[in-house]
Design a protein around this motif. Structure first.
Motif, PDB file in Angstrom:
ATOM      1  N   TRP A 125      -1.436   1.828  -4.450  1.00 54.12           N
ATOM      2  CA  TRP A 125      -0.379   0.833  -4.220  1.00 54.12           C
ATOM      3  C   TRP A 125       0.886   1.289  -4.929  1.00 54.12           C
ATOM      4  O   TRP A 125       0.833   2.078  -5.866  1.00 54.12           O
ATOM      5  CB  TRP A 125      -0.806  -0.533  -4.770  1.00 54.12           C
TER       6      TRP A 125
ATOM      7  N   PRO B 237       0.848  -1.203   0.000  1.00 50.52           N
ATOM      8  CA  PRO B 237       0.000   0.000   0.000  1.00 50.52           C
ATOM      9  C   PRO B 237       0.878   1.246   0.000  1.00 50.52           C
ATOM     10  O   PRO B 237       1.911   1.291   0.673  1.00 50.52           O
ATOM     11  CB  PRO B 237      -0.780  -0.119   1.311  1.00 50.52           C
ATOM     12  N   ASP B 238       0.478   2.240  -0.766  1.00 49.26           N
ATOM     13  CA  ASP B 238       1.251   3.483  -0.869  1.00 49.26           C
ATOM     14  C   ASP B 238       0.862   4.406   0.280  1.00 49.26           C
ATOM     15  O   ASP B 238      -0.238   4.952   0.304  1.00 49.26           O
ATOM     16  CB  ASP B 238       0.991   4.170  -2.210  1.00 49.26           C
ATOM     17  N   ARG B 239       1.767   4.554   1.225  1.00 49.71           N
ATOM     18  CA  ARG B 239       1.525   5.417   2.381  1.00 49.71           C
ATOM     19  C   ARG B 239       2.464   6.631   2.376  1.00 49.71           C
ATOM     20  O   ARG B 239       2.659   7.271   3.410  1.00 49.71           O
ATOM     21  CB  ARG B 239       1.683   4.607   3.665  1.00 49.71           C
TER      22      ARG B 239
ATOM     23  N   VAL C 112     -13.754   0.337  -3.221  1.00 50.53           N
ATOM     24  CA  VAL C 112     -12.621   0.925  -2.503  1.00 50.53           C
ATOM     25  C   VAL C 112     -11.497   1.131  -3.504  1.00 50.53           C
ATOM     26  O   VAL C 112     -11.145   0.223  -4.255  1.00 50.53           O
ATOM     27  CB  VAL C 112     -12.136  -0.009  -1.367  1.00 50.53           C
ATOM     28  N   GLU C 113     -10.960   2.320  -3.519  1.00 53.71           N
ATOM     29  CA  GLU C 113      -9.771   2.591  -4.322  1.00 53.71           C
ATOM     30  C   GLU C 113      -8.641   2.891  -3.358  1.00 53.71           C
ATOM     31  O   GLU C 113      -8.716   3.826  -2.570  1.00 53.71           O
ATOM     32  CB  GLU C 113     -10.013   3.760  -5.276  1.00 53.71           C
ATOM     33  N   ARG C 114      -7.609   2.058  -3.414  1.00 55.68           N
ATOM     34  CA  ARG C 114      -6.469   2.171  -2.510  1.00 55.68           C
ATOM     35  C   ARG C 114      -5.207   2.285  -3.356  1.00 55.68           C
ATOM     36  O   ARG C 114      -4.961   1.448  -4.212  1.00 55.68           O
ATOM     37  CB  ARG C 114      -6.410   0.931  -1.629  1.00 55.68           C
TER      38      ARG C 114
ATOM     39  N   MET D 241      -7.073   7.045  -0.198  1.00 57.58           N
ATOM     40  CA  MET D 241      -7.954   5.899  -0.346  1.00 57.58           C
ATOM     41  C   MET D 241      -9.379   6.438  -0.317  1.00 57.58           C
ATOM     42  O   MET D 241      -9.693   7.328   0.474  1.00 57.58           O
ATOM     43  CB  MET D 241      -7.748   4.905   0.793  1.00 57.58           C
ATOM     44  N   THR D 242     -10.237   5.922  -1.207  1.00 56.62           N
ATOM     45  CA  THR D 242     -11.618   6.386  -1.245  1.00 56.62           C
ATOM     46  C   THR D 242     -12.581   5.212  -1.132  1.00 56.62           C
ATOM     47  O   THR D 242     -12.234   4.072  -1.457  1.00 56.62           O
ATOM     48  CB  THR D 242     -11.927   7.168  -2.539  1.00 56.62           C
ATOM     49  N   HIS D 243     -13.781   5.517  -0.667  1.00 57.89           N
ATOM     50  CA  HIS D 243     -14.846   4.539  -0.501  1.00 57.89           C
ATOM     51  C   HIS D 243     -16.083   5.037  -1.244  1.00 57.89           C
ATOM     52  O   HIS D 243     -16.333   6.236  -1.298  1.00 57.89           O
ATOM     53  CB  HIS D 243     -15.222   4.381   0.980  1.00 57.89           C
TER      54      HIS D 243
ATOM     55  N   ASP E 214     -17.533   9.293  -4.311  1.00 60.94           N
ATOM     56  CA  ASP E 214     -16.324   8.809  -3.643  1.00 60.94           C
ATOM     57  C   ASP E 214     -16.087   9.671  -2.408  1.00 60.94           C
ATOM     58  O   ASP E 214     -16.335  10.881  -2.435  1.00 60.94           O
ATOM     59  CB  ASP E 214     -15.109   8.916  -4.562  1.00 60.94           C
TER      60      ASP E 214
ATOM     61  N   TRP F 190     -15.709   6.424   5.406  1.00 62.34           N
ATOM     62  CA  TRP F 190     -16.738   5.423   5.171  1.00 62.34           C
ATOM     63  C   TRP F 190     -18.135   5.970   5.452  1.00 62.34           C
ATOM     64  O   TRP F 190     -19.128   5.469   4.949  1.00 62.34           O
ATOM     65  CB  TRP F 190     -16.435   4.203   6.045  1.00 62.34           C
TER      66      TRP F 190
END
Length: 79
Positions: A73, A17-19, A69-71, A26-28, A41, A45
């Motif tokens: 990386w 994961p890109d932190r 979920v878009e996370r 990150m979007t929900h 988006d 949550w």
């Protein structure tokens, strides 16, 4: 036709994961599986969950949803 390729040193790669500070957030979101309508988006949550509950309230037969979920990386190379 391409010429020969030389591997100088094999490398091992990992996907994590890109932190990083400049990483995309990150979007929900939620999407109704019955009609395809969906929430915006959101970085949290709460808003998509509220949207799904309100959508079910307006459309009582719509009670199946998909979470989106878009996370971000990134890959890293191990030497």
């Amino acid at each position: 036709m391409s010429g020969p390729k030389t591997i100088v040193k094999p490398m091992l790669w990992s996907l994590i994961p890109d932190r990083e500070p400049d990483a995309e957030p990150m979007t929900h979101a939620m999407r109704c599986a019955v009609c395809g309508d969906g929430s915006e988006d959101s970085g949290s949550w709460e808003a998509p969950q509220t949207w799904a509950l309100e959508h079910s309230g307006r459309n009582p037969s719509h009670h199946t949803y998909r979470e989106i979920v878009e996370r971000p990386w990134r890959t890293i190379m191990h030497g």
